[in-house]
Design a protein around this motif. Structure first.
Motif, PDB file in Angstrom:
ATOM      1  N   GLU A  79       0.847  -1.191   0.000  1.00 43.18           N
ATOM      2  CA  GLU A  79       0.000   0.000   0.000  1.00 43.18           C
ATOM      3  C   GLU A  79       0.880   1.237   0.000  1.00 43.18           C
ATOM      4  O   GLU A  79       1.939   1.254   0.597  1.00 43.18           O
ATOM      5  N   THR A  80       0.422   2.261  -0.680  1.00 45.44           N
ATOM      6  CA  THR A  80       1.292   3.425  -0.796  1.00 45.44           C
ATOM      7  C   THR A  80       0.814   4.559   0.096  1.00 45.44           C
ATOM      8  O   THR A  80       1.058   4.566   1.279  1.00 45.44           O
ATOM      9  N   THR A  81       0.090   5.500  -0.487  1.00 43.85           N
ATOM     10  CA  THR A  81      -0.170   6.720   0.280  1.00 43.85           C
ATOM     11  C   THR A  81      -1.333   6.569   1.242  1.00 43.85           C
ATOM     12  O   THR A  81      -2.194   5.707   1.075  1.00 43.85           O
ATOM     13  N   GLY A  82      -1.333   7.494   2.221  1.00 46.69           N
ATOM     14  CA  GLY A  82      -2.482   7.669   3.118  1.00 46.69           C
ATOM     15  C   GLY A  82      -2.988   6.389   3.712  1.00 46.69           C
ATOM     16  O   GLY A  82      -4.186   6.093   3.722  1.00 46.69           O
ATOM     17  N   LEU A  83      -2.080   5.583   4.246  1.00 43.72           N
ATOM     18  CA  LEU A  83      -2.458   4.286   4.777  1.00 43.72           C
ATOM     19  C   LEU A  83      -3.228   4.462   6.082  1.00 43.72           C
ATOM     20  O   LEU A  83      -2.846   5.253   6.933  1.00 43.72           O
ATOM     21  N   GLU A  84      -4.318   3.732   6.224  1.00 40.77           N
ATOM     22  CA  GLU A  84      -5.025   3.741   7.510  1.00 40.77           C
ATOM     23  C   GLU A  84      -5.454   2.321   7.796  1.00 40.77           C
ATOM     24  O   GLU A  84      -6.087   1.677   6.978  1.00 40.77           O
ATOM     25  N   VAL A  85      -5.066   1.809   8.969  1.00 45.46           N
ATOM     26  CA  VAL A  85      -5.446   0.439   9.315  1.00 45.46           C
ATOM     27  C   VAL A  85      -6.188   0.480  10.635  1.00 45.46           C
ATOM     28  O   VAL A  85      -5.675   1.018  11.611  1.00 45.46           O
ATOM     29  N   ASP A  86      -7.381  -0.070  10.652  1.00 48.04           N
ATOM     30  CA  ASP A  86      -8.139  -0.073  11.887  1.00 48.04           C
ATOM     31  C   ASP A  86      -8.367  -1.512  12.323  1.00 48.04           C
ATOM     32  O   ASP A  86      -9.275  -2.182  11.850  1.00 48.04           O
ATOM     33  N   TYR A  87      -7.503  -1.985  13.238  1.00 53.78           N
ATOM     34  CA  TYR A  87      -7.601  -3.388  13.646  1.00 53.78           C
ATOM     35  C   TYR A  87      -8.861  -3.665  14.446  1.00 53.78           C
ATOM     36  O   TYR A  87      -9.269  -4.798  14.603  1.00 53.78           O
ATOM     37  N   ASP A  88      -9.468  -2.613  15.016  1.00 47.66           N
ATOM     38  CA  ASP A  88     -10.706  -2.840  15.766  1.00 47.66           C
ATOM     39  C   ASP A  88     -11.741  -3.491  14.877  1.00 47.66           C
ATOM     40  O   ASP A  88     -12.540  -4.313  15.316  1.00 47.66           O
TER      41      ASP A  88
END
Length: 1980
Positions: free
Chosen positions: A606-615
């Protein structure tokens, strides 16, 4: 809130309403007995409860609340007595110190008491007549009391008066207003006063705002700009910004803001103004955020206009470089701040980014989410505009401010967020920050922070890491993925080392957030593994950071294998026997590895503006599973970690033993810091593994250079689990030591030097480890007590040489371990939690400070007995040996060859010193008092904590005090002792024994000292050991002071807490750190109890020894003795007056014998330590010292002279007068008075009176002594060498000058005759002294000969009057100004400010014919005494000296000191008090001037003339006329013909003296004559003309807007703008600019009119400096003339023409104006005249001077601050020239300004203007001229880069398609294959045309690429553009193809650091296309 408080208050009043609550602190006990502190109590002392219950966690019962308050009462009562009696030193100072001590112990002071004290110290700090050094102390106490806002709430609890502070500030910045003022106050430090303002500001009354503005604003003036700077400086320091209590509309923010913005606009282009206003506005934003009365919008408290203006100012202050422009500021403006500089805040403590961030964050609210220009939107715009300046490759002056800005932004945001969440900040609901704002805020800073953490500047990295931490705390899901994306490659070693180090540091910051955040915590253990290679002996920086990271992890998570943790239900009892069932045996340890691998791959893809929400992605159970699985690898990690540490230790270089700050030393300090938390968080199994590994290593290795580090590591092991570790280590270590000594002969002989011999290394290694294993590890040591005792004796008997030091150290450690109280608790979890078994829920656990359960080590009976046994054994042994060694039958011979004797003596002394320090806790500082009380009949044991005698005892003591006159020693007052858990019972056997041994040791020291002095006086080694022992003996009582325990522990704790500190959160630290905080508090109590103790016979003996040796011949001995002496006198009451006499005697002896070493020793001891203050106060000693000091001056040795030179000021200070009168407000002092009954009250009053008498008597005696000494010294000074004389004179001046008597006749004679001494330095010195006497005479006369008036600066100048102004008469200002053009005046107005901005009802003025000063007898006699020496001979000698050439070029100027002195002398002469007459002086002056050929003659004449004319105004009319009639012809003659380049500066200075701050009419003849100057075009004497113009310029500048004779001058100059001479043109340009600058004034009739006018004009006030019709006509006329001349000049003409000469004059005028604040008056002429003419002038190649001047002026244009809407025409003109100008040079130059205008006005431009500029630049890409096209491309990329995101994206879309289409539609035509070479045919016009179109498209696409040089990974559209370029244009011949290759090459070059990421943005085929062009293989 307020209502509840009121109810509570009424309820609490119920039961004891009969007590008087008006004064403190009556009977507090009635309130709540002594049951600790309940809510009531708490709320009385602070508005926020304490987070950490200090007293609750102590291992003993602390004193009760009532006892503490009783102590405070005593302090207050004594303070009251001291203040009332005028006993400032030592009285008030001492009690201030006591109260400070009381506060540092974290006791809560009742709020009313605090308020009274604040008022008292505010009064004291500013009290007229108080010694300035004391005032500094009281100011510091005032600031301590107000340190935190929650003690006293602003606006509610306390209101301070701002006027006293204003009065002090006025002395500095408005001296003419404050009057002559007393010289004493001028010594005040302005910094202290401005700091006090910072603290007091919040407590000024908002109702006073109108009064403040009334007071300050009339001083505002830009005609003499200092006024403007002073006014805004005062506003910044005194203006109250908190919300008003009432609804008065006059106090609302928008009522006065328009006026503030108007003042800001009056001085634009000034950095100071920007900073000050950002500071004021940001404080307004902060303080009014919580007020529901203030209106709040998307722009905070402000309007949209105001907000845009502030953002524009923010952009300016960051000083981002744009294009080729200079700074947005004109550097010259701030030079005119003058005294205003004093009001600046310290920019290190209050940096500008701090104000900016505060303003932005405090103006945010949900309203700013959807408005296009809201604060939030503009913040995003700001960060995007400067984004590229954060990149590591782009560093410069901007790096620090930018990183500071994001740091403070995040800090304020987190603080506000936390405080709003916890309710500490009471913000109205509609303003509270919400998640949407938080998210946008984090996204806005995210990209720049990821660049900043890799910066090249260390400071920037630190700021960025802090910011990263805070952002992750706010939004983990937005920050952590991006961080991990950068961290994983760095940890795997794929990038440069410095990026790896930054990545490790980032991890260290993020650990805390990761440990708490679901999903991310599963990464921690794998990251730990990746970090291990960072422990690398070859890169110590990286090692330190890695260790710090491991430490951070250990504080946040338990290193337990969670799969082995126990199941709660299966638990039966304590750990060990219960049935332990591991959870889920079927669990696979590979789960975690597999999951992490997947996540890492995902991050890579993944490149830009990564957001990961493990919830959302993981269920809790799955996540728990992965987490548990991830902890299974911990044992491997641990083994690998230990292995690496061992390798590291084996490879450490030999560290130098000194504290050098080398990397090796850092490692030594970091290792133990990392090990302790690591071991504490290990599970039992893992701990055992580690312990075995380390024990094995220790027994099989000896690594000498890693000895200390290893010892600390062992100490960490023992601390964490003493029983296990000791049984594993001690037996081995002890047997190893015996083996080394018995079998290997270690330490069997003495050694030389401090090196450890190889044969001794193993022994020293073992001893060091052993001694660190037994310190601070608790009671477990007692199991081994016999072994340890035996080995200590064994080593003492067998060892010699260096190892003995380590042996003594071991004993010292052992004693500390068993006697001291300390915490032995290092676990992250409470015992309960560990028993319960840990799970994933415990990760990142933060305990509650209130409910800690701390384990302390408190010495028990067994330990104390062991300690005393040990102490007694070794002490008696050592004492015995020392006695033998110094006896007649010494076992070791002192034969003078071997050093064995010295070794033995030093060893025993060292041992004694260390064991005394070791049991220091057992010594009682009140032992003497116990002895006294037990010997007297009524033996009432002193219990643990009470004082020696209560408050009554103290009053008694004052009565009983014999009249010691001059030596009340300041320390003998009760100091309060508090419970610290003292382990012995007073009076028990052990108690007596231990003190007896101590005194035996003291006696022994004394014997050894006498012996050494007699027989071994050169034995430096023994003396050093002896004095170190003395020092410990004196200071180690009750606490081991010699080791600086408290400072060290506090510093280390502060360092460890740093990563956990968060604004707005209180003490959310891991458990071990909270435990350490409790232990520091215990130490603070011990330190507080270690007070000076009464002296004994023995103390006196030892002190005398030290004093004797402080003047030893041997430098080393002397130094050690001095430092020991310095420490010792602080511990013993009354020690200082004891040691001073022998030292003074030694000094006088040494001076007599010229014994330099001893002189140095004595000087140093007496003047460079704490003795100096005692001497200064004790006039039994002072005279002797001063005389001896003066004798020292004759010593012929540089080092002695240097010492003496450094002490001169101190000695001079000793002569200053004591306080005779201090003016205080009675009511404030009374408020502090204690509440007492009738009888007590009379006692107190009696005490006060008694003290007053004593002090008065003492003062009279001291002053008599001073006067006597002064006379003695004057006699002495007459007949000595000049060097001695100069020192004496300086001292005499302070001793002899007093307000009552002024000076003795002897002194006056000395000084008057001294001022014509042949020696120049003496002459200067006596000259200033004489001037000081004169000013004292004047000051006395002006203040009506009354000292009180003198202190209050109540002056009555005979000629000063207040003139009523007719301010409401519309013609008043015009008439007022017109009067300045008339020679006759009914009154003179000297000040520049009255009426400039606003009129008051009266203005200060001066009578033309003043009454003479009235002198009383004292003053008259002084004047006569001086006058009788001033005969013709005196003046003749003085004048002759004035003509001499000065010694250094620096003083070759008009000397004000000389002028001032002569002014006084002449005034005496005109009064007829001298024998010289005016006629005499005329003749002498004529002879001074001579023929006027020499510059020194001119200097002297200028000085004499300025003296005559300065004293003229104070004379009677006839004398004044006579003076002018004599002086004017001389001066006129000089200005007419006598000026040369050498002497002009003297005469310019003469004008300055005569005219500055004076009414021009006072010097009318001169002003009138200079103003009649007209240019003489026929003259060819350029210098003569220009110097006359310069003189006139001086007159205009000094008179400012009062100068009214300008019309004819301007007309004359405008006629002759084309003057042929350069010097004349320059002078003309400046004068025209100055005249126009000083024509401007606003003159509002009153403040109300001013504020109403600004408010009704707009929210940013009226635009100042509107050009008048006259001015417009002039400009039009000038430029038409210039255009005409341009037509007359033939192109290419080489000789000067009217056009080039006139052009330069105009340019110089414009240049001066544009660099000043009135530059905006030219704005309307930019479009029609300026731009065009400047561009023409830049084209004149024949005159480079004209070209460069024009270019210089042209570059100023875009930096001029235009208002919104004023820039339309300007921008239109720029666009017009760019598109239509015929000359390509002009088109190119316009681009420079377009770029700057665009950037500077980012927040002020309308969308259409932005669009027009874009269109213009895009159009210029297809300019026929190659250079213009290149310039347009550069400009375009700059504009795109700094545009707000929406506009940026829109423009990119449009332009990208447009340029790609152009390339597609205009393919390269195939060339006809003609001629031989195929491609060499001549191109056709059509071909050229196509090439040109393609070039513009390529440049356009290139501009888009270059606008994002650092964005990584590149934006989505970028690969496409590059591919288009590579495919469609790379093959073009000539310039097109070349441009493409340059663009692609640059793209690759700027991305080498991040290529591994960026390459993923391209499709494979795109890469192939690119590689075809660029990345050719070199091997093909």
């Amino acid at each position: 809130m307020a209502a509840n408080e009121r109810v509570a208050e009424l309820m609490s009043m119920g039961s004891y309403a009969d007590l008087s609550r008006s004064t403190t602190p009556g009977d507090w006990n009635g309130i709540n007995g002594s049951n600790g502190q309940d809510e009531e109590e708490e709320s009385k002392s602070r508005s926020r409860p304490r987070t950490f219950p200090y007293l609750k966690h102590l291992p003993y019962n602390p004193e009760s609340e009532e006892e503490r308050l009783k102590h405070l009462d005593v302090c207050l009562q004594q303070l009251y007595i001291a203040v009332s009696a005028g006993d400032f030193t030592p009285g008030v100072v001492h009690w201030t110190r006591e109260i400070r001590g009381w506060l540092t112990l974290k006791f809560d002071m009742p709020r009313e008491t605090r308020i009274k004290l604040v008022n008292l110290y505010y009064e004291l700090a500013l009290a007229p007549g108080l010694d300035y050094l004391l005032a500094e102390r009281f100011a510091s106490m005032f600031m301590t009391l107000l340190k935190r806002k929650h003690y006293i709430r602003p606006g509610k609890d306390l209101i301070l008066d701002w006027r006293p502070l204003f009065r002090e500030l006025k002395l500095f910045v408005l001296p003419s207003e404050a009057g002559a003022g007393s010289t004493a106050t001028m010594k005040r430090n302005i910094r202290t006063i401005t700091k006090m303002c910072t603290f007091a500001q919040s407590y000024f009354d908002t109702k006073d705002i109108p009064a403040m503005l009334e007071e300050f604003l009339p001083y505002f003036s830009t005609s003499f700009a200092e006024g403007a700077y002073v006014v805004v400086g005062l506003l910044n320091l005194l203006f109250p910004t908190h919300p008003p209590e009432t609804d008065n509309p006059e106090l609302s923010v928008q009522h006065y803001l328009p006026t503030f913005f108007h003042l800001w606009a009056l001085v634009n282009r000034s950095k100071t103004f920007d900073v000050v206003f950002l500071d004021i506005l940001s404080r307004l934003a902060r303080d009014q955020l919580t007020s529901d009365k203030a209106t709040f919008s998307a722009y905070g408290l402000f309007t949209e206009e105001q907000s845009s203006l502030i953002f524009t100012a923010i952009l300016r202050t960051l000083e981002i470089p744009v294009g080729q422009t200079s700074s947005a500021y004109a550097s010259t403006i701030d030079y005119s701040a003058g005294l205003g500089v004093m009001l600046d805040r310290d920019s290190r403590k209050h940096p500008v980014p701090h104000h900016i961030a505060r303003w932005i964050v405090m103006s945010l609210s949900p309203a700013s989410l959807d408005k296009p220009n809201s604060v939030l939107a503009n913040l995003e715009g700001l960060i995007q505009a400067v984004e590229t300046f954060f990149h590591p490759s782009n560093t410069g002056n901007w790096t620090k401010p930018l990183s500071q800005l994001v740091n403070y932004l995040s800090d304020f945001f987190v603080m506000r967020w936390n405080r709003e969440q916890s309710g500490e900040m009471d913000v109205p609901e509609d303003r509270k920050l919400n998640n949407a704002i938080k998210r946008r805020f984090v996204l806005c800073l995210r990209d720049v922070i990821f660049m900043g953490i890799f910066s090249k500047s260390g400071t920037a990295v630190n700021f960025s890491l802090n910011t990263l931490h805070r952002l992750a705390y706010l939004e983990p899901n937005l920050i952590l993925p991006g961080a991990l994306q950068r961290i994983y490659p760095a940890m795997k070693g794929l990038v440069e080392v410095h990026r790896t180090i930054s990545a490790i540091r980032a991890l260290q910051m993020l650990t805390r957030v990761m440990a708490k955040t679901k999903g991310y915590r599963c990464h921690i253990t794998s990251l730990l593994g990746l970090a291990l290679p960072g422990i690398d002996p070859n890169d110590l920086d990286k090692t330190v950071q890695t260790l710090a990271y491991i430490q951070a992890v250990s504080y946040n998570i338990p290193l337990h294998d969670l799969t082995k943790e126990v199941d709660l239900d299966a638990r039966t009892d304590e750990r060990g026997d219960g049935a332990e069932t591991p959870v889920g045996d079927d669990q696979d340890t590979g789960i975690a590895i597999q999951w992490i691998t997947e996540q890492v791959e995902r991050l890579e893809l993944e490149t830009t503006g990564l957001e990961v929400d493990y919830d959302k992605e993981l269920t809790d159970a799955d996540e728990e599973k992965i987490l548990r699985s991830s902890t299974t690898g911990l044992s491997e990690f641990l083994l690998s970690f230990l292995g690496r540490v061992f390798t590291l230790l084996e490879n450490l270089p030999d560290a130098a033993r000194v504290r050098s700050g080398s990397p090796e030393e850092l490692i030594m300090n970091t290792l133990p810091a990392a090990f302790l938390p690591l071991l504490a968080s290990l599970s039992d199994e893992l701990y055992d593994v580690a312990l075995n590994k380390i024990a094995h290593f220790v027994m099989n290795h000896v690594i000498h250079q890693a000895r200390d580090a290893m010892a600390f590591i062992c100490n960490a092991f023992v601390k964490v689990n003493p029983e296990k570790a000791l049984s594993r280590l001690i037996p081995d270590l002890i047997s190893a030591i015996r083996t080394e000594i018995e079998d290997n002969g270690a330490a069997s002989t003495r050694t030389t030097g401090s090196e450890v011999y190889p044969r001794d290394r193993a022994l020293v290694w073992n001893i060091s480890l052993l001694s660190m294993c037994v310190v601070h590890v608790g009671k477990a040591v007692m199991m081994w007590k016999d072994d340890l005792f035996d080995i200590a004796i064994f080593m003492q008997q067998r060892c010699k040489g260096v190892p003995t030091v380590h042996v003594s150290n071991f004993i010292h450690h052992l004693l500390l371990n068993v006697t001291v109280t300390y915490t032995v608790d290092f676990s992250i979890y409470d015992k309960k939690q560990i028993r319960r078994g840990l799970s994933g829920k415990d990760w990142g656990h933060i305990p509650d400070p209130q409910s800690l359960n701390i384990f302390w080590h408190v010495a028990d009976q067994e330990e104390i007995e062991f300690a005393i046994h040990m102490f007694q054994t070794h002490a008696t042994l050592a004492i015995k040996q020392l006695n033998e060694l110094t006896g007649e039958q010494s076992p070791i011979k002192r034969d003078g060859t071997g050093k064995d004797w010295s070794d033995e003596v030093s060893r025993n002394l060292g041992l004694l010193r260390l064991i005394i320090s070791g049991v220091s806790v057992l010594f009682d500082s009140q032992y003497e008092e116990w002895v006294k009380s037990s010997t007297s009949a009524h033996s009432t044991g002193i219990n643990g904590s009470s004082t020696a005698g209560g408050p009554d005892a103290d009053v008694m003591e004052v009565d009983a005090e014999p009249n010691l006159g001059e030596s009340e020693d300041e320390e003998f007052r009760p100091t309060f002792q508090y419970e610290t858990g003292y382990p012995l019972t007073r009076g028990s056997e052990p108690y007596k024994l231990i003190h007896e041994i101590r005194s035996q040791a003291g006696e022994t020291f004394n014997r050894v000292h006498d012996f050494l002095v007699e027989r071994q006086q050169d034995d430096v080694q023994c003396f050093s050991s002896l004095y170190s022992a003395y020092r410990s003996w004196f200071i180690d009582v009750g606490i081991e002071k010699s080791a600086h325990v408290l400072d060290r522990v506090t510093r280390l704790l502060a360092g460890d807490i740093q990563p956990f500190r968060f604004s707005g959160l209180r003490k959310q630290y891991p458990r071990p750190l909270l435990v350490r905080r409790a232990s520091v508090y215990h130490l603070q109590r011990l330190r507080h109890n270690a007070n000076p103790r009464p002296r004994t016979e023995l103390d006196m003996k030892l002190l005398m020894d030290l004093a004797r040796s402080s003047v030893s011949l041997y430098t080393e001995i002397r130094r050690t003795a001095q430092s020991a002496n310095e420490s010792a006198v602080k511990c013993i009451v009354g020690a200082r007056p004891l040691v001073i006499p022998p030292l003074l005697e030694a000094l006088t002896e040494a001076v007599r014998a010229s014994d330099f070493p001893r002189i140095k020793g004595a000087l140093f001891s007496l003047l460079f330590g704490s003795l100096a203050k005692t001497i200064q106060r004790d006039w039994r000693f002072t005279p002797t010292l001063i005389k001896a000091f003066i004798d020292v001056t004759g010593a012929d040795k540089p080092s002695v002279q240097k010492l003496a030179g450094n002490a001169t000021y101190q000695i001079m200070d000793m002569g200053k007068p004591l306080e005779r009168l201090v003016i205080l407000d009675e009511s404030v002092v009374k408020a502090v008075a204690p509440v007492v009954g009738k009888d007590e009250a009379t006692e107190v009053m009696a005490a006060v009176e008694k003290k007053q008498k004593v002090i008065k008597a003492k003062r009279t005696r001291v002053e008599d002594r001073k006067a006597a000494l002064a006379l003695e010294l004057i006699e002495f000074a007459r007949k000595t060498h000049w060097k001695v004389q100069s020192r004496t004179a300086a001292i005499v001046m302070n001793l002899g000058m007093r307000y009552e008597t002024i000076a003795s006749p002897e002194m006056i004679d000395l000084v008057t005759l001294g001022s014509i001494d042949p020696h120049p330095s003496l002459r200067a010195l006596y000259g200033t002294s004489l001037a000081a006497i004169y000013s004292m005479v004047d000051a006395r006369s002006i203040t009506g000969h009354d000292y009180q008036k003198f202190l209050l600066a109540e002056e009555k100048l005979p000629d000063r009057i207040e003139v009523p102004t007719r301010r409401y008469d519309p013609n008043w200002t015009a008439e007022h100004l017109a009067s300045f053009a008339q020679p006759e005046a009914s009154y003179y107005v000297d000040a520049d400010h009255p009426g400039w901005l606003v009129w008051k009802d009266k203005m200060p003025a001066f009578k033309p014919n003043p009454d003479l000063l009235e002198f009383d007898e004292v003053e008259q006699s002084v004047r006569k005494q001086i006058g009788k020496h001033l005969d013709r001979q005196w003046f003749s000698t003085y004048f002759a000296f004035m003509k001499q050439e000065p010694r250094d070029s620096g003083s070759d100027r008009l000397r004000m000191a000389v002028t001032m002195l002569l002014t006084h002398h002449f005034e005496l002469m005109f009064h007829g008090d001298t024998s010289a007459t005016f006629e005499d002086l005329k003749e002498l002056t004529a002879s001074v001037y001579g023929d006027g050929s020499d510059k020194h003659q001119h200097r002297a004449t200028a000085e004499i003339m300025s003296a005559f004319l300065t004293c003229a105004p104070d004379l009677i009319a006839e004398q004044r006329t006579a003076v002018w009639e004599y002086c004017f012809p001389i001066v006129r003659g000089v200005f007419k013909d006598g000026l040369t380049p050498e002497n002009t500066n003297y005469w310019t200075a003469f004008l300055h003296v005569l005219l500055s701050n004076k009414d021009p009419r006072r010097s009318w003849p001169l002003v009138d004559w200079l103003s009649s100057f007209r240019l003489d075009m026929s003259s060819n004497a350029a210098f003569k003309e220009s110097s006359k113009i310069s003189a006139l310029h001086q007159v205009i500048i000094q008179a400012g807007w009062h100068y009214q004779l300008e019309k004819p001058i301007l007309e004359d100059f405008m006629q002759h703008l084309d003057h042929p001479y350069k010097g004349v043109r320059e002078a003309m340009g400046q004068i025209i600019s100055s005249i126009y600058r000083t024509r401007y004034h606003e003159s509002y009739p009153d403040l109300k009119t001013l504020m109403e006018a600004q408010k009704s004009a707009s929210s940013i006030g009226i635009r100042p400096y509107q050009p008048t019709a006259e001015f417009e006509a002039t400009i039009k006329d000038v430029f038409e003339k210039l255009e005409k001349w341009r037509g007359e000049r033939a192109p290419g003409q080489q000789t000067p023409s009217s056009y080039t000469s006139g052009g330069k004059t105009i340019l110089l005028w414009l240049d001066t104006t544009l660099q000043s604040f009135e530059c905006v008056q030219l704005i309307s002429f930019f479009p029609q005249y300026l731009i065009e003419q400047l561009l023409h002038m830049m084209d004149i190649r024949e005159d480079p001077e004209l070209q460069s001047l024009a270019y210089h002026v042209f570059r100023h244009l875009p930096n001029i601050p235009l208002r919104q809407g004023e820039d339309d025409e300007f921008i239109q003109t720029l666009i017009h020239v760019g598109r239509n100008s015929k000359s390509w040079h002009q088109r190119l130059r316009i681009l420079i300004n377009i770029q700057i205008v665009y950037f500077r006005r980012l927040f002020l431009m309308s969308a259409t203007q932005q669009q027009n500029l874009f269109d213009c630049v895009t159009g210029m890409l297809s300019d026929p001229q190659h250079e213009v096209r290149q310039g347009a491309a550069a400009t375009l990329s700059g504009m795109i880069r700094c545009s707000p995101i929406e506009l940026r994206d829109k423009m990119i879309r449009i332009l990208k398609d447009q340029f790609a289409d152009t390339l597609r539609k205009n393919p390269l035509p195939k060339r006809r294959a003609g001629g031989g070479g195929g491609g060499l045919s001549t191109p056709t016009p059509e071909h050229k045309n196509i090439e040109f179109v393609r070039h513009s498209a390529v440049l356009g696409l290139g501009a888009l690429v270059q606008a994002f040089p650092y964005t990584s990974p590149p934006p989505m559209w970028l690969p496409d553009v590059l591919a288009t370029l590579a495919l469609r244009a790379a093959g073009d011949p000539g310039v097109v193809g070349k441009s493409v290759k340059t663009i692609l090459a640059d793209f690759k070059k700027t991305r080498q650091d991040t290529w591994h990421v960026d390459v993923k943005a391209f499709e494979p085929e795109q890469l192939e296309d690119l590689e075809g062009v660029l990345w050719k293989s070199y091997f093909a």
